[in-house]
Structures are given as structure tokens and as C-alpha cells.
Design a protein around this motif. Structure first.
Motif, PDB file in Angstrom:
ATOM      1  N   LYS A 103       1.441  -9.169   2.575  1.00 16.77           N
ATOM      2  CA  LYS A 103       0.204  -8.410   2.372  1.00 16.77           C
ATOM      3  C   LYS A 103       0.466  -7.216   1.469  1.00 16.77           C
ATOM      4  CE  LYS A 103      -1.557  -5.090   4.879  1.00 16.77           C
ATOM      5  NZ  LYS A 103      -2.157  -4.270   5.943  1.00 16.77           N
ATOM      6  N   GLY A 104       1.544  -6.503   1.798  1.00 14.12           N
ATOM      7  CA  GLY A 104       1.855  -5.305   1.039  1.00 14.12           C
ATOM      8  C   GLY A 104       2.093  -5.595  -0.429  1.00 14.12           C
ATOM      9  N   SER A 105       2.930  -6.587  -0.698  1.00 13.18           N
ATOM     10  CA  SER A 105       3.238  -6.894  -2.094  1.00 13.18           C
ATOM     11  C   SER A 105       2.002  -7.402  -2.810  1.00 13.18           C
ATOM     12  CB  SER A 105       4.337  -7.943  -2.188  1.00 13.18           C
ATOM     13  OG  SER A 105       5.260  -7.783  -1.160  1.00 13.18           O
ATOM     14  N   ALA A 106       1.206  -8.200  -2.103  1.00  9.74           N
ATOM     15  CA  ALA A 106      -0.014  -8.712  -2.721  1.00  9.74           C
ATOM     16  C   ALA A 106      -0.925  -7.543  -3.081  1.00  9.74           C
ATOM     17  CB  ALA A 106      -0.718  -9.673  -1.778  1.00  9.74           C
ATOM     18  N   GLY A 107      -0.912  -6.526  -2.221  1.00 12.08           N
ATOM     19  CA  GLY A 107      -1.732  -5.347  -2.478  1.00 12.08           C
ATOM     20  C   GLY A 107      -1.341  -4.661  -3.769  1.00 12.08           C
ATOM     21  N   ILE A 108      -0.039  -4.605  -4.023  1.00  5.46           N
ATOM     22  CA  ILE A 108       0.443  -3.949  -5.234  1.00  5.46           C
ATOM     23  C   ILE A 108      -0.096  -4.657  -6.469  1.00  5.46           C
ATOM     24  CG2 ILE A 108       2.532  -3.516  -6.596  1.00  5.46           C
ATOM     25  CD1 ILE A 108       3.947  -2.948  -3.966  1.00  5.46           C
ATOM     26  N   ILE A 132      -5.445 -12.501  -0.983  1.00  2.00           N
ATOM     27  CA  ILE A 132      -4.291 -12.661  -0.097  1.00  2.00           C
ATOM     28  C   ILE A 132      -4.282 -11.536   0.931  1.00  2.00           C
ATOM     29  CG2 ILE A 132      -1.779 -12.799   0.015  1.00  2.00           C
ATOM     30  CD1 ILE A 132      -1.791 -13.825  -2.840  1.00  2.00           C
ATOM     31  N   VAL A 133      -4.525 -10.322   0.435  1.00  2.00           N
ATOM     32  CA  VAL A 133      -4.472  -9.153   1.316  1.00  2.00           C
ATOM     33  C   VAL A 133      -5.441  -9.328   2.477  1.00  2.00           C
ATOM     34  CG1 VAL A 133      -4.809  -6.670   1.474  1.00  2.00           C
ATOM     35  CG2 VAL A 133      -3.801  -7.660  -0.585  1.00  2.00           C
ATOM     36  N   GLU A 134      -6.674  -9.707   2.152  1.00  5.72           N
ATOM     37  CA  GLU A 134      -7.721  -9.781   3.161  1.00  5.72           C
ATOM     38  C   GLU A 134      -7.348 -10.726   4.301  1.00  5.72           C
ATOM     39  OE1 GLU A 134     -11.924 -10.673   2.095  1.00  5.72           O
ATOM     40  OE2 GLU A 134     -11.492  -9.117   0.598  1.00  5.72           O
ATOM     41  N   PHE A 135      -6.926 -11.930   3.912  1.00  2.00           N
ATOM     42  CA  PHE A 135      -6.626 -12.924   4.930  1.00  2.00           C
ATOM     43  C   PHE A 135      -5.372 -12.538   5.708  1.00  2.00           C
ATOM     44  CE2 PHE A 135      -4.762 -16.861   6.484  1.00  2.00           C
ATOM     45  CZ  PHE A 135      -5.845 -17.432   7.130  1.00  2.00           C
ATOM     46  N   THR A 136      -4.359 -12.162   4.961  1.00  4.58           N
ATOM     47  CA  THR A 136      -3.068 -11.875   5.601  1.00  4.58           C
ATOM     48  C   THR A 136      -3.174 -10.679   6.536  1.00  4.58           C
ATOM     49  OG1 THR A 136      -2.129 -12.638   3.542  1.00  4.58           O
ATOM     50  CG2 THR A 136      -0.601 -11.714   5.128  1.00  4.58           C
ATOM     51  N   THR A 179      -2.829 -19.556  -5.497  1.00  2.00           N
ATOM     52  CA  THR A 179      -4.111 -19.479  -6.187  1.00  2.00           C
ATOM     53  C   THR A 179      -4.307 -18.076  -6.749  1.00  2.00           C
ATOM     54  OG1 THR A 179      -4.842 -20.810  -4.329  1.00  2.00           O
ATOM     55  CG2 THR A 179      -6.529 -20.138  -5.878  1.00  2.00           C
ATOM     56  N   SER A 180      -4.740 -17.993  -7.970  1.00  2.00           N
ATOM     57  CA  SER A 180      -5.028 -16.681  -8.538  1.00  2.00           C
ATOM     58  C   SER A 180      -6.379 -16.203  -8.018  1.00  2.00           C
ATOM     59  CB  SER A 180      -5.052 -16.763 -10.061  1.00  2.00           C
ATOM     60  OG  SER A 180      -6.198 -17.466 -10.470  1.00  2.00           O
ATOM     61  N   SER A 181      -6.647 -14.906  -8.155  1.00  2.00           N
ATOM     62  CA  SER A 181      -7.905 -14.363  -7.635  1.00  2.00           C
ATOM     63  C   SER A 181      -9.102 -15.076  -8.240  1.00  2.00           C
ATOM     64  CB  SER A 181      -8.010 -12.875  -7.949  1.00  2.00           C
ATOM     65  OG  SER A 181      -6.828 -12.239  -7.671  1.00  2.00           O
ATOM     66  N   SER A 230     -11.528  -5.044  10.114  1.00  2.00           N
ATOM     67  CA  SER A 230     -10.388  -4.172   9.887  1.00  2.00           C
ATOM     68  C   SER A 230     -10.449  -3.482   8.533  1.00  2.00           C
ATOM     69  CB  SER A 230      -9.116  -4.991   9.981  1.00  2.00           C
ATOM     70  OG  SER A 230      -9.306  -6.182   9.259  1.00  2.00           O
ATOM     71  N   THR A 231     -10.931  -4.207   7.554  1.00  2.00           N
ATOM     72  CA  THR A 231     -10.926  -3.624   6.219  1.00  2.00           C
ATOM     73  C   THR A 231     -11.824  -2.389   6.167  1.00  2.00           C
ATOM     74  OG1 THR A 231     -12.391  -5.456   5.763  1.00  2.00           O
ATOM     75  CG2 THR A 231     -10.235  -5.495   4.703  1.00  2.00           C
ATOM     76  N   GLN A 232     -12.916  -2.510   6.919  1.00  2.00           N
ATOM     77  CA  GLN A 232     -13.842  -1.394   6.945  1.00  2.00           C
ATOM     78  C   GLN A 232     -13.160  -0.170   7.549  1.00  2.00           C
ATOM     79  OE1 GLN A 232     -17.321  -2.291   9.124  1.00  2.00           O
ATOM     80  NE2 GLN A 232     -18.698  -1.439   7.609  1.00  2.00           N
ATOM     81  N   ASN A 233     -12.477  -0.475   8.644  1.00  2.00           N
ATOM     82  CA  ASN A 233     -11.772   0.581   9.335  1.00  2.00           C
ATOM     83  C   ASN A 233     -10.799   1.293   8.409  1.00  2.00           C
ATOM     84  OD1 ASN A 233     -12.163   1.564  11.777  1.00  2.00           O
ATOM     85  ND2 ASN A 233     -11.113  -0.073  12.897  1.00  2.00           N
ATOM     86  N   GLU A 234     -10.105   0.466   7.674  1.00  2.00           N
ATOM     87  CA  GLU A 234      -9.119   1.031   6.775  1.00  2.00           C
ATOM     88  C   GLU A 234      -9.770   1.924   5.740  1.00  2.00           C
ATOM     89  OE1 GLU A 234      -6.453  -1.294   4.541  1.00  2.00           O
ATOM     90  OE2 GLU A 234      -5.116  -1.564   6.251  1.00  2.00           O
ATOM     91  N   ALA A 235     -10.920   1.439   5.277  1.00  2.00           N
ATOM     92  CA  ALA A 235     -11.618   2.216   4.264  1.00  2.00           C
ATOM     93  C   ALA A 235     -11.991   3.590   4.823  1.00  2.00           C
ATOM     94  CB  ALA A 235     -12.866   1.476   3.819  1.00  2.00           C
TER      95      ALA A 235
END
Lengths: 170, 727
Positions: free
Chosen positions: B49-54, B60-64, B102-104, B135-140
Motif C-alpha cells: 500500500k505504502g509503495s503504491a501510494g508513492i 492499489i492503495v484503496e483496496f490494499t 493493472t495500471s490506473s 477508512s479513506t474518509q477517516n484518513e482524509a
């Protein structure tokens, strides 16, 4: 207007020339596209590979690379080449379907590099050349002699050569 | 390193992490796990997840992220590991794998992939933390800068000192991405950018990074997580992470270690909130006191070590041991395999040249030169061995893969199968390992499909209900043997014979040994399965397996007892690039016999040659032999043609062994041991049996490397046809 363009195109294509390395085997003159040839070596013997058909003379050590040598004369359904002092090996480089392939060809002598304008290359005759038509790229005429321009990719196709070897081994 | 190259690294690492996830999931499936295992799998998911984020690979980030949360809950023992969850996680892992491939852009167009992802998430919902439904919302929300002075002192605040490599931008790494990622871990309280290195405008290079950062981060994440953020740059950057428990001394030590002016850094640190004027002053005082103390008692002088810094170091040591997978990248260098191959080729040339020098030196008879050449030979050999080692990889990597294959296939076939792995640490040439995947898969699937019986059948014949499948690797006489064995029903020789006769492969009268009958299954178009499943039994396969193994200069042996099980043994040379050989001559042609196959050399005339047969009596044992010049129809040069074949001296016999077969090879002359660099003869000679390649001798001549297994086979076949004729 279109006619003008057409004329211009024709003129351009007329100016295009192709370079061929010419050599002789027996009495016949052959040519092979220069960009496919890499170098010419003096014949200094080959190492025979066991059980190989006649067209495969053997292998040589080309600066650390083991390169098969083809008797083109046999490949073109003629008598085997007779070795003599001036016999040489033309090193040919093919790029068949991304597979890089280096081969040596036996020739009685190497003559010169000639430039032939595109329009002077004539189609191969349907018969009479005593060579399988698909091997011939075209025929050129220089100083009253006919030069058979060979299609190296087809004549020396590693795939077909491998099939011939397989057939011989069976 | 360009961005593409960095992405390549990401893909390579993601692959590794996915492999390790699979490995751990298999452990979970077997119930063999502990807290550490759960930590490892969590870390794998987290790193992906972290590397995908970079690289801003949001899909990938969302699902992972969700998977990571589930795994996090698992390691906190909030949820229990159950078969249903493990099965689901297997699918999730596969989905991540699909996402990584898969690419974005492709992902946005790929509806089915999106749907399957959503589907998996729905299935996962019972295990997803209710408190964190989106979770993503939370993070935001977390990202919102809500600096609360009161919190600042109470919350854990990490201090991160970033001195990224000045080439960072050229390598496709934007410091912003790291900071963004950090803000995802928690809350960035303060960032101070240090611009001291910024050059005059004339010297300014837009692609060079001149900035350094001091970051104060409030987060619950552990050190490893924060460290992982910088995984891609840690090799050439100076990154110091101070834990919230760090003391003033630690900060002072850091200030001393950093290149910038100390006073200025103090100001920066105070701005970050990491230090305050008071603490600094206090520290100064302490320091003076300690120094005074030290000067007093100089004997047992132990410099006061910064405690927390030491702790963080210790911590990272521990982490290093714990999560070897994750840390591997620190100790290993990734190199392009082409470069490695190139090196091996060059060393091959070196070996040939060394032999040439050896030859020249021995003719010169200069003792000093000979000695020097001797040393040179020793070193060349060492270089050769070291270089070849570079290419060796443990076979375990590919064995691991089969755990999953076996698990899935067993479920599909509704059989109970247990896979045992032995000798996973056995090393083999990387090139070979890559090419082994397919043949092994085929043999294993065959064993599961046709070999191992369904549970009821097993129980009725008194076997344990779970079928046993074993995958083992070990060394044997210079070769690597990979054995695949099962305790299934074994191969029925009669069925093979019937089938072979039916398919016109053999004639009904032919008398074949069991071994010869077993080998018929490698015949193209031969298939014993009465029903065709999607696993095996399409009649293509075993012949391909054999061909694949042979292309690696290997051989396959089959042992099978009806009702007890079967064993396939694949025997492979250690490496394909350079082998120790024995130089012999037959007629005018030079040959190399691989040293590892030779058991002895004997004088042919001194042994009883059994008349009319190609056999000799060696210490009471009948050994078949073949003559190289006969089998390869070497007639010598035309001018040297012998008038009578019998007058050709056949003096030397090399006894070779391969697996259980022993045979003699008659040659004219023995030269001795030689290191040979294998030069493949090329595609044209593919169908040439008995010769595995060529090599160059010291004098530049070409010698052919004999393929002993194929030669033995040729000898056996010839014997067979002789017998056939005799019958």
C-alpha cells in the motif's frame, strides 16, 4: 497535380539504390544485401559437426563465438563447393523474428560491393534459374553478367535449416 | 534510476511481498502461525500500500488499505483466523496481484476487476472494523491540519530528519510524496524546510534537490512503518527518525551529526516543537555536569549514550531479524540479469584465454612464467566459481509456489493432499529455475490428478486419508536432483502397454523392460487418463516436460510401484554456463565428456570384449559401450580414410554413469581435465542428439560436449533395434 506527384515519386524511387556484396560460387555470380553481411574471412578449415547434412560444412570459431558454416552451393541444390586457396567465408547476420543469428557462407571468391538502382533489379524468372524462386530477391545485370540477388532471410532461414537437419538425422 | 526504473523496483518488491503473503496465508491455512507471522503479513500488505501510494497508484492503495485493516485487526487479536477468512484473503491477495499488474488507466476501464474488488470487500465486511467503515474518509479527516497546542505535548511526536539524496528528483522521487504519505500515517505537526544548500541562481539545477526537511509527526505508527515510507530512498539518503521518547541528548547528538550549523538547527528544532528553550538549557547544564564528572573519574569512563536513540537502533535491529523478507532489500542488490549474464560470458572468455596462455606457457618452458600462469589459473577458477554463484538461487522459491497450486488443486479435485517440501535451500542456476516451473507444475498436477486417489478409495485400501505429495531437492554426483513423489496408486504398466499398442507407439510383440514402458508416457500424444480434466490428461504435456528438462541438459527417471505410488526424478546439471570436462578425441574430432558423469577410464584391449556385442566385462559386470566414431559416423578426413574399419585402434574406454545407467564410451585418445565454457550450437542443431553444445579449446579449436544421458539413450535404442532385428 496528382500526375506531378506521381512523377516526383517515380523520380525519387528511381534514385534509390541498394548495395549488394557480390561473390561467385562455381561459374555463377550471386549478390547479398550488404547490410546483412558482417565480414569476410579467409577459409581456414571448419570443424565438422557429426551427422550433419552436406549443406552444413561445419562450425568455426569466430572470436569466441561458435558459428555454423553453410555450403551455399549445396543449399542451392548444386554440387558441393570445391575448396581451394581463395575459398572464403562470408559472415552473415540475420535478425529473424528478433532472434539474432550469425552464419558463415562458403564462397569461391568475393568480388565487390555494387550499388544497384531499385529499378534495375528485375524480378526473378519463374523458371530457368535452377534456384527455388523464393530464394531470389531479384536479378541484376552488370557488365553483361547476371547476378542472382539472394534473399538471405529465406535462403538461410535458421528454422528451415533446422528442419533440414532434423530430416537428415531421421 | 528513472521513474520507470523506480516503478520496476516497486513491481519487483510488490511481487516479493505478494509471494510472502501467499506463503503466510498458507501457514494460516495450516494453523501454523504466531503473532510474528501475522505481523509479517500485515507488513507486506502495508508495504504494498505504502509503495503504491508513492507512485499514486490509487486503485492499489484503496483496496490494499482495507486488507491491511483486516490484517491489523487480526494481529491485534480483534478477529480470529478462520478458514473462511483465509480463503477470502487468498482471493484478496490474488486481487491485489491483479491490481498490481493493472495500471490506473486500465483499472478505470476494467469494470470486471472493479466489480470483483467490490465483491471481495463486501464479503470481507464482517471482518472490517465497524469503527472505520470508510477508512479513506477517516484518513482524509486526519489529514486536516488541526494543530492543537495541548495535544502537541501529550501526543506521541516523532521527529524525522530528512536528508534525501540530491539525485532524488532525478530518480523520480518527489519529497512531497513522502510527506504526503507521512501525513497519511498521522498528523504532521510541523515541517521546517532547510534551504541552506540552495545555490546561487547560476549554479541552480532544476533537477537537483537542495532542500532538507525536519518533520515533527504525530502518529501511532511504529518505527518500521515510518521507516518503510523511505524504503525507496533509504540507500542513498540520510534519514534519522527519533522516537517520541527521545531525550534532549538524542536531539543534541542528531544536531551534531547533521551537516548544518548547530545553532541554526537548534532553532529549527525548537520551531518544530521537538525541543524547547528550557530543555535545551537544562541539557546544557547536564552536559557540563557530566563532563565535569567524567573528568573527575576518568577510569571507568562510559560516555553517556543517548538512550532513546540507542533504543531506536536496537528496535531496528530487532525488526531486521524479525521481518527478513522486508529487510532483504537492504542487504541485497538488485541487478539486471543481462548484466550478470554478460559478466558470466566475459568470465567464460577469460577462462578460454587463460587456457590459451597456459598452453603457450607450457611450450615456453620458462619456470617463472609457468608459476605465474599456475597462479593465474587458480584465480581464474575462483572468479569463475564466484561468478557462477551469483547466478545460483535457492530452489525453495519455486517450491513455495506449489503449495498454493496443491492447495487449490486439491480443493478443485475434492481430494485431501498434503505437500511436503525438502531441500528447499538447494541451489540451482537461476536460468534453470525459471525453466523448471512448467515441467514441475505438470508433473505435480499429474500426480494429484492421476496418482493420488480420492479419500474413500484411499481409506478402502488402508492408506491414510490424506494423500502425501513430496517435493524434494538434493545434490547427487555433481547434479541436482528434484524428486516428486506421491503415495498414490502408481503407474499401471499394463495400461501403458495397452495404450501404447493401441496408439501404434510400440508393436504387440515388443518386449520392453518396466523402465522402458514407463518412459513411453513421454511419447508425444500419449495419455493414460480415461477422462480429460482441465488439469491434465490432454495428451500434451509429458512429452513437453521431457523436452523442457532435456533442453536444460537434464533427464527424467520414473520409479513406480502399483498401489504404492510413483516418483519422478529430474536430474539437472548445476549450471549450464561452465562445466568441468574431460577432453577426448575420436578420429579427428574433439569431444568433452562432463567430468561429473565419469567414474573411471580403462584400457579397452585389456578387458574382455564380448564378441559380437557392444559389451565389456568390467570386474564381472556386463557394461554396454558405444564407440563415438560409430555413433557419430566419423570417417576421418577423406585423405586419411582407413581401408579397413577394424584397424582403427579402439583403445580407451571412458566409463560414465548417469542415474542408474552405466555405459562405456570408446574413444581414440584421452587428453585430460579441462574447464569448458559451454557455447550452445544454436537452433539449427537442436535435433542433434548426443551433443549438448560446443566449447573452445585452448588452441582455439572447437570441441563438442557430449550429452551423456542422450548418448546412453541412443545406445539403448540401438540395442533395442538390434534385439528387434535379432527377434
Amino acid at each position: 497535380m496528382s500526375e506531378l506527384l506521381h512523377q516526383r515519386d517515380k523520380k525519387l524511387s528511381q534514385q534509390e539504390t541498394r548495395q549488394f556484396l557480390t561473390f561467385t560460387i562455381g561459374e555463377e555470380h550471386f549478390g547479398m544485401e550488404l547490410h546483412q553481411t558482417r565480414e569476410i574471412l579467409e577459409y581456414d578449415g571448419v570443424t565438422q559437426v557429426p551427422l550433419m547434412p552436406q549443406f552444413l560444412s561445419g562450425v568455426i570459431n569466430l572470436r569466441g563465438e561458435v558459428v555454423p558454416v553453410i555450403d551455399l552451393s549445396v543449399r542451392l541444390e548444386r554440387k558441393p563447393i570445391i575448396l581451394h586457396k581463395r575459398t572464403c567465408i562470408i559472415i552473415v547476420e540475420l535478425h529473424e523474428s528478433s532472434q539474432h543469428c550469425v552464419l558463415g557462407l562458403l564462397a569461391d571468391s568475393v568480388n565487390e560491393v555494387i550499388e544497384i538502382p531499385e529499378q534495375d533489379i528485375e524480378d526473378a524468372p519463374a523458371f530457368g534459374a535452377k534456384i527455388r524462386p523464393e530464394f531470389i530477391l531479384g536479378i541484376a545485370k552488370k557488365a553483361e553478367t547476371f547476378i542472382i540477388l539472394l534473399d538471405a532471410e529465406k535462403t538461410l532461414s535458421p528454422k528451415e535449416l533446422a528442419h533440414l537437419v532434423e530430416a537428415e538425422l531421421k | 534510476m528513472s521513474l520507470d526504473a523506480a516503478l520496476e523496483t516497486f513491481y519487483a518488491e510488490a511481487k516479493e511481498h505478494l509471494e510472502s503473503m501467499e506463503h503466510i496465508l498458507l501457514q494460516l491455512d495450516e494453523g501454523e502461525y504466531n503473532d510474528e507471522t501475522l505481523n509479517d503479513i500485515f507488513r507486506s500488505a502495508h508495504t504494498i500500500k505504502g509503495s503504491a501510494g508513492i507512485f499514486a497508484l490509487e486503485h492499489i492503495v484503496e483496496f490494499t488499505h482495507v486488507i491491511e485493516n483486516v490484517l491489523d485487526r487480526a494481529r491485534e487479536n480483534e478477529i480470529t483466523i478462520e478458514t473462511k477468512l483465509v480463503n477470502l484473503l487468498f482471493q484478496c491477495r490474488d486481487h491485489i496481484q491483479a491490481l498490481v499488474k493493472t495500471s490506473s488507466e486500465e483499472f478505470n476501464d476494467n469494470i470486471s476487476l472493479q466489480e470483483s474488488g467490490a465483491n471481495l470487500l463486501t464479503q470481507l465486511s464482517p471482518w472490517i472494523n465497524e469503527q472505520e467503515p470508510s477508512s479513506t474518509q477517516n484518513e482524509a479527516e486526519e489529514k486536516l491540519p488541526a494543530i492543537n497546542q495541548e495535544n502537541l505535548t501529550q501526543q506521541k511526536c516523532w521527529h524525522i530528519s530528512l536528508r534525501l539524496s540530491s539525485d532524488c528528483l532525478k530518480n523520480g522521487m518527489d519529497p512531497i510524496s513522502f510527506i504526503t504519505f507521512l501525513s497519511g500515517l498521522g498528523e504532521i505537526k510541523h515541517i521546517e524546510t532547510i534551504t541552506d544548500n540552495f545555490p546561487s541562481i547560476n549554479n541552480y539545477d532544476a533537477e537537483t534537490l537542495y532542500f532538507a526537511y525536519e518533520i515533527s509527526l504525530s502518529t501511532d505508527a511504529d518505527l518500521a512503518t515510518i521507516e518503510n515510507t523511505f524504503m525507496f530512498v533509504q540507500d542513498d539518503s540520510d534519514i534519522t527518525i527519533l522516537s517520541p521518547e527521545a531525550t534532549v541528548d538524542d536531539y543534541l547528538a542528531l544536531i551534531d551529526a547533521l551537516p548544518e550549523d548547530n545553532q541554526r538547527l537548534r532553532d529549527v528544532f525548537i520551531k518544530c516543537g521537538s525541543l524547547t528553550e528550557q530543555t535545551l538549557a537544562q541539557a546544557h547544564k547536564n552536559k557540563e555536569e557530566i563532563e565535569a564528572l567524567n573528568s573527575k573519574s576518568q577510569r571507568d569512563e562510559v560516555p553517556p549514550q543517548p538512550k532513546a536513540l540507542l533504543e531506536t537502533l536496537k528496535n531496528s535491529d530487532l525488526q531486521q531479524q524479525k521481518s527478513t523478507n522486508e529487510r532483504k532489500s537492504n542487504k541485497q542488490i538488485r541487478i539486471d540479469s543481462d548484466r550478470l549474464d554478460n559478466l558470466i560470458n566475459l568470465i567464460g572468455e577469460l577462462v578460454i584465454n587463460q587456457q590459451r596462455i597456459d598452453l603457450l606457457a607450457s611450450t615456453s618452458k620458462n619456470p617463472d612464467l609457468l608459476e605465474a600462469v599456475d597462479d593465474f589459473e587458480g584465480f581464474t577458477e575462483q572468479i569463475r566459481d564466484a561468478a557462477l554463484k551469483l547466478r545460483m538461487v535457492q530452489i525453495g522459491g519455486i517450491f513455495q509456489r506449489f503449495k498454493r497450486v496443491v492447495r487449490d488443486t486439491a480443493q478443485e479435485l475434492n481430494k485431501e493432499i498434503e505437500l511436503h517440501i525438502e531441500g528447499a535451500e538447494t541451489e540451482l542456476d537461476r536460468l534453470m529455475v525459471e525453466k523448471l516451473g512448467d515441467p514441475l507444475t505438470h508433473i505435480i498436477r499429474n500426480a494429484m490428478d492421476h496418482g493420488l486417489e480420492p479419500v474413500e478409495q484411499r481409506v478402502s485400501v488402508g492408506k491414510q486419508s490424506t494423500g502425501q505429495l513430496k517435493l524434494a531437492a538434493y545434490h547427487e554426483a555433481g547434479h541436482v536432483v528434484i524428486a516428486i513423489s506421491d503415495d498414490g496408486k502408481g503407474i499401471d504398466i499394463e495400461v501403458i502397454r495397452r495404450k501404447a499398442i493401441e496408439k501404434n507407439i510400440i508393436s504387440a510383440e515388443m518386449k520392453l523392460t518396466d523402465n522402458e514402458l514407463f518412459h513411453l508416457i513421454f511419447h508425444p500424444g500419449f495419455s493414460t487418463a480415461s477422462t480429460v480434466t482441465n488439469l491434465s490428461g490432454r495428451g500434451v504435456g509429458m512429452d513437453v516436460v521431457k523436452r523442457n528438462v532435456e533442453s536444460l541438459q537434464g533427464s527424467i527417471e520414473i520409479n513406480s510401484t502399483l498401489g504404492k505410488g510413483s516418483e519422478f526424478k529430474i536430474r539437472l546439471p548445476l549450471t549450464l554456463a561452465i562445466i568441468d570436462g574431460f577432453h577426448v578425441q575420436s578420429q579427428d574430432t574433439h569431444f568433452i565428456i562432463p567430468q561429473t558423469t565419469i567414474t573411471e577410464c580403462i584400457d579397452l584391449t585389456s578387458h574382455q570384449h564380448i564378441e559380437g556385442r557392444h559389451c565389456i566385462d568390467l570386474r564381472g559386470e556386463m557394461i554396454p559401450f558405444l564407440n563415438i566414431s560409430e555413433i557419430f559416423m566419423l570417417n576421418g578426413q577423406p585423405n586419411q580414410k582407413m581401408p579397413n574399419k577394424k584397424s582403427i585402434p579402439r583403445e580407451e574406454l571412458v566409463i560414465v554413469q548417469f542415474g542408474n545407467d552405466i555405459a562405456g564410451i570408446a574413444v581414440d585418445r584421452l587428453y585430460g581435465e579441462i574447464q569448458t565454457v559451454v557455447k550452445p550450437l544454436g537452433p539449427i542443431f537442436n535435433s542433434l542428439k548426443g551433443i549438448g553444445g560446443s566449447t573452445l579449446l585452448g588452441n582455439g579449436d572447437i570441441a563438442f560436449i557430449l550429452d551423456i544421458p542422450q548418448l546412453i539413450e541412443m545406445a539403448i535404442n540401438r540395442d533395442l533395434s538390434h534385439r528387434h532385428l535379432a527377434n
